[in-house]
Structures are given as C-alpha cells and as structure tokens.
Design an enzyme around this catalytic site. Sequence first.
Site, short mmCIF file in Angstrom:
data_model
loop_
_atom_site.label_atom_id
_atom_site.label_comp_id
_atom_site.label_asym_id
_atom_site.label_seq_id
_atom_site.Cartn_x
_atom_site.Cartn_y
_atom_site.Cartn_z
N CYS A 101 0.84 -1.20 0.00
CA CYS A 101 0.00 0.00 0.00
C CYS A 101 0.87 1.25 0.00
CB CYS A 101 -0.92 0.00 1.22
SG CYS A 101 -1.99 1.46 1.33
N CYS A 222 -6.13 -3.61 7.16
CA CYS A 222 -7.28 -2.71 7.24
C CYS A 222 -8.57 -3.35 6.76
CB CYS A 222 -6.99 -1.46 6.42
SG CYS A 222 -6.69 -1.75 4.67
#
Length: 441
Positions: A101, A222
């Site tokens: 990410c 997440c």
Amino acid sequence: MLSARHVVCALSGGVDSAVAALLLKRRGYQVTGVFMKNWDTLDEHGVCTADKDCEDAYRVCQVLDIPFHQVSYVKEYWNQVFSDFLSEYEKGRTPNPDIMCNKYIKFRCFFNYAVDNLGADAMATGHYARTSLEDEEVFQQKHVKRPEGLFRNRFEVRNAVRLLQAADSVKDQTFFLSQVSQDALRRTIFPLGDLTKDFVKKIAAENRLHHVLQKKESMGICFVGKRNFEDFILQVSQWCRVERGPCPGLGLSTTLAFQYLQPRPGHFISIENNKVLGAHQGWFLYTLGQRARIGGLREPWYVVEKDSAKGDVFVAPRTDHPALYRDLLRTSRVHWIAEEPPPALVRDKMMECHFRFRHQMALVPCVLTLNQDGTVWVTAVKAVRALTPGQFAVFYKGDECLGSGKIMRLGPSTYTLQRGKSKSPVATSGNGLAKAPPLEP
C-alpha cells in the site's frame, strides 16, 4: 516576499498524521490535508470505518484551519494491493499488504496527486521515519526519471536520499517504507521522525485534537478488521461464488479473484511421524509459525511446512521445535532505496548487515550474497524462527534502511538438517520451501 512552501499532508483520521499536519503548519508552510479512501466495505459490525476516519480527518483540518480534500483510490488499491494479496495466498505465500500500500498507493498515487494536482512542493505523512534531507533540501528536489534496466547507469551522478530509522525505535516504521521509490522519498517530509509517540500524544492533547487522541491505534490488515482471518477469506469467497457479482463497496467484479480461494480441505500431518492429526479448510490459510487449530488436541501444534500439491499442512509440537528454524532464504529482486545495491555488495558480492521480516522483531545479523538477477541469498548468523515466504526481508545497515526483497525460497530447517536428510519432506511447488540450495556465484 516569497510565498510559503506548499506541503500536502496525508491524513488518516488518526493522531499521528494530525500532529504531523500541525507541526508542518507551525513551521510556516501552507498545509493541505488529504484523506485517502482505499477500502470501503463494511467492517464486522456493518460499519464503514473509512467514513468515520474521513470525518475525523476533516475535523483535524477544521481545528488547524487548513484546506481539506478527499481522494479515492479504491480501484487502485484493489488492482495493485488486494489482488496481489489474494494471488500471494493462492501461491501459498503470506503477503504484507501494508508495504504494498505504501509503495503503490501512498507513495505513488497520492504522491503524484499531491505534486501534479495540488501543486505541492512536498508531501508529508505521519510515519515514524526520517530521511537524510532537511526540509529545505526536500523543497529543492526535482523529479528525475527512474533509470531503465536492473541498476542505474554507474556514470550518472545522483546523491541518493537515505531512509533512516525514527528516534522512537519502538514506533519506527521504516519496515513498511522499504519499497518506497527514491523519487517519492526525495519529496517527502516526515515531521514525526525525531519524536516519541508519547510526545506526539502530548502535542495532540495541548492543541484541541482530543477526538483523534482518543481513537485506538489501527492494527492489522485494514480490510480484515478484528475478524478471524480464515473466516474473512472463506466468507468473502463464499459470497462471491454465490452472488457472482461485485463485492460490496468495491464496485468491481471479484468472482474470478476469489474462485481459487474456495475451501480446499486437507490434513494436518505431524512432521515427526507423518501421522494425520486433523483436517483443515485450505493450506493457503496458514502461515509458517502460527498455531494450528486442530480439534481434539489439547497441546498446541505449530505450522512448519505446507504441501501445495496435496493440500496438507505439516505441524510440529512446541513453539521452539527445530522444524520452525532456518538460517537461509532467497528473496525476489531487491528494491534498494538508493536504486542500486550498496557499493560494498556490488564490489564483493557479499556484505554483512541486519534484517527483519516482521515489524518490531529484533534485527538479525546476516550476510547477503548478491545474485546476477538482483535477488539475494540471506544467511542469518543463527537460525531464525518461522521465516515466511511472501513476507519482506528488510535490510538495515546501522540506522539506515537499505531496502527489501520478498522472501521466495527457504533453505532446509534445522530439523531436516538434524535428521541428515538432503531435502525437505514437502513438495516445493508454490509454497516457497526449497531444497537445500547452494549459494549462487
């Protein structure tokens, strides 16, 4: 009079990025806060946490009296991070989506948005890390096109920006930044690099940022939240096989992506005597070193190897079983922060340094051996527990993070060597476990 430098700060809705923005404003910069929405499905309680985080980030901008923007990278996150996450599990490896990410979303998509769309002189994040540049040096950086080929031209004169560990060694996040590009790093400021977490909280408390100070720190992946990971993968897999449509919140078809993550029943087998101990729903769900949930057994057993061909998971008793320990691994082509290997490694083909493959684990002394294709063999000074294919081996020299490479192959375990076998008892197809390999020249 010169206009103030414009810094675009990524805001997550947490305390670290909020204080980072505050400190930038105190330095006299023109600060713009931007919230990135990368994942928008509902959590285990049916709540879209991204909306709450966005609201908190907006309130930070109100308190600091700075402009607020929101940008969505849901599609980019799916294509460049989550799809890779699924693909790695299919291959029997355990990925690290946080590193990916940062590489593809925060320090590529967001970086380009900050510079090209908002006209930023620099970007900033709330990571606990430092670079070798002072702020004014960051503002003087110009974009330099990344060189083609394996390594950059040795005649090119370019002083690489170094990625350095944070002052707070416990919170240091260089591990997660080990795949960031040199171009993005040259234009990035880390305001928290010289601060401790406790001091950051103190600053927040003194500057009306109580709404983010009271939030729990985000931990784990997440898009999984607090759910059991095995349940998450299999539940979403089941949803996609039944509905055969877009996954909620993503607006993208996930049928093909999840087809290979359907349950694949197999056996838990003792590494010591090949006895079948129980059954599982898929070998790809297990990571080397984790405790195996085997019904009917009182004592704990731990995953030591996986057979992708047969779908079996080999386990061993005791958390310190020698089958869990190895001292040799091979990476994918290494991403060097400086864009090329350290001069000593290029010159001698071997170099002493340290590495870790989990955030906050103690650094392990090792020797790197450079291969012609840019991969490296990593030989640890002593055997390490639960080396894991798919995780990143992150390299350090002193307080400098040199870069990282994905763990692709493992040498034989201490248990295998003790038994005098020449090869692992498990097939090597797809799971990253290798026969005892000779070091390449």
